[in-house]
Design an enzyme around this catalytic site. Structure first.
Site, PDB file in Angstrom:
ATOM      1  N   ASP A  44       0.856  -1.184   0.000  1.00 55.11           N
ATOM      2  CA  ASP A  44       0.000   0.000   0.000  1.00 55.11           C
ATOM      3  C   ASP A  44       0.892   1.233   0.000  1.00 55.11           C
ATOM      4  OD1 ASP A  44      -3.159   0.379   0.474  1.00 55.11           O
ATOM      5  OD2 ASP A  44      -2.088   2.096   1.280  1.00 55.11           O
ATOM      6  N   ASP A  80      -7.475  -4.420  -5.631  1.00 58.22           N
ATOM      7  CA  ASP A  80      -8.737  -3.884  -5.101  1.00 58.22           C
ATOM      8  C   ASP A  80      -8.571  -2.369  -5.083  1.00 58.22           C
ATOM      9  OD1 ASP A  80     -11.302  -3.980  -3.939  1.00 58.22           O
ATOM     10  OD2 ASP A  80     -10.424  -3.734  -1.949  1.00 58.22           O
ATOM     11  N   CYS A 134     -15.544  -1.426  -5.305  1.00 54.12           N
ATOM     12  CA  CYS A 134     -16.841  -1.393  -4.611  1.00 54.12           C
ATOM     13  C   CYS A 134     -17.719  -0.339  -5.276  1.00 54.12           C
ATOM     14  CB  CYS A 134     -16.683  -1.153  -3.118  1.00 54.12           C
ATOM     15  SG  CYS A 134     -15.738   0.311  -2.667  1.00 54.12           S
TER      16      CYS A 134
END
Length: 396
Positions: free
Chosen positions: A251, A296, A349
């Site tokens: 990340d 993601d 999402c």
């Protein structure tokens, strides 16, 4: 339910910070609830649920209630009128008339963007991209989000944890579509449960629980979770791999990876290595190293509005345009980490094709060494958060 001044004031304080100071609703409520140790479970539930509900229906309440945008007492009064809640004889509610509010509701309830309480641009975008299904998905996004647990198969199993919860009167239900999920019948602070402290479960929406299995990992693989955040999907991948093999969780924010390490320790996960993405060099050093790569990616979050209703009022078309560019850049740059014959899953999402199918189609056009194997939607109307995922294979 009778209104009390101290808990009602907590709602007003929360709304002031969320709308006036533009703070995130979940962080605001978490902080507010810590301010008074004397509040019981019912008080805390009233503060949290009422605040979230007013945030969710902000545009509608503004339309039917005679008030300004920052008159949060009047907004609360409008919410009470809409929910058949008796208004106390308080000075803050002077001038409010329940019958007038309900008459106004009758006038606007056929105007979707008002009745479903969203900005004009969001309704137009949803209609443009999703057509006739947008109406049902939008209604589902205004339902209260359920609390879903993912059972940690490294330490227990669904049946065993279900029995444990039954013994302590924590009511949960199962869903055959999500074999590792337990769904709470009533919202509560599960982080205080001894089973959480023992690492027997994580809080993770059922839709989100579909992503890690979609990557088709196996024990012994080298897996890269390249947008790991605080690691919910990393922990799920580790359980699916039975703690065997290696997961490299990456990340750009080091504090998120620090949180991941704490969660991994509690969950009994021992096959995770964290790496901060400092520059493109971090990615290039891992070229063709991954049997599996999970992306993601950052997105608009339109699939999780029922969980984050304040995002409706913070999002903009300009932000979404920027995030679409970022998604394509991540897909292009990070895909180099997939080894020949390996697989990559791109997930969001979001509900919108511009962030989902169209992104994958563009990537495949520009990268002919990858082919689409499968893509999948989880829609809010199915009962949980909305997600999209696509699995592509790099030619051997």
């Amino acid at each position: 339910m009778k209104l009390y001044k101290n808990t009602t004031q907590a709602v007003i304080d929360s709304l002031t910070q969320i709308f006036g100071d533009k703070k995130y609703a979940d962080k605001v409520i978490e902080k507010i609830l810590k301010q008074n140790s004397k509040w019981g479970a019912r008080d805390r539930r009233f503060i949290a649920e009422t605040t979230y509900d007013i945030v969710r229906w902000y545009r509608l309440l503004m339309e039917v209630t005679p008030c300004g945008p920052h008159d949060y007492w009047k907004l609360l009064g409008g919410w009470c009128a809409m929910n058949e809640q008796e208004l106390p004889d308080w000075v803050e509610f002077e001038g409010l008339n329940r019958k007038a509010i309900l008459r106004k509701w009758e006038e606007v309830k056929t105007v979707r963007k008002i009745a479903e309480s969203i900005p004009d641009w969001m309704d137009e975008q949803g209609e443009k991209e999703l057509g006739r299904i947008w109406h049902d998905e939008l209604k589902a996004l205004n339902e209260e989000a359920r609390v879903v647990l993912r059972v940690n198969s490294l330490k227990t199993n669904v049946k065993k944890l279900y029995r444990e919860f039954s013994e302590v009167e924590v009511e949960v239900t199962l869903d055959e579509r999500y074999p590792e999920a337990l769904i709470l019948a009533q919202r509560q602070n599960v982080f205080k449960l001894p089973q959480f402290k023992e690492g027997l479960f994580e809080v993770q929406d059922a839709g989100s629980q579909a992503i890690a299995p979609f990557l088709q990992v196996e024990p012994g693989m080298r897996v890269i979770d390249a947008c790991a955040g605080a690691g919910g999907k990393t922990l799920h991948l580790a359980a699916l791999m039975q703690n065997k093999g290696r997961i490299i969780s990456m990340d750009t924010e080091e504090w998120k990876l620090t949180e991941l390490k704490l969660r991994a320790r509690r969950a009994g996960v021992g096959n995770v290595e964290t790496r901060v993405i400092e520059s493109t060099k971090t990615i290039k050093r891992m070229e063709k190293m991954g049997d599996r790569v999970l992306l993601d990616v950052p997105c608009s979050g339109l699939g999780v509005l029922r969980r984050n209703p304040d995002a409706k009022w913070k999002l903009s078309t300009e932000f979404i345009e920027k995030v679409i560019d970022l998604q394509q850049n991540i897909l292009h740059d990070y895909s180099m980490m997939v080894k020949p014959g390996g697989k990559l899953v791109y997930s969001t999402c979001s509900l919108m094709p511009t962030e989902n199918e169209k992104q994958v189609a563009k990537f495949l056009t520009n990268n002919p060494d990858f082919t689409l194997e499968e893509e999948k939607h989880i829609w809010p109307s199915e009962g949980f958060d909305g997600f999209y995922m696509a699995r592509v294979v790099r030619k051997a």
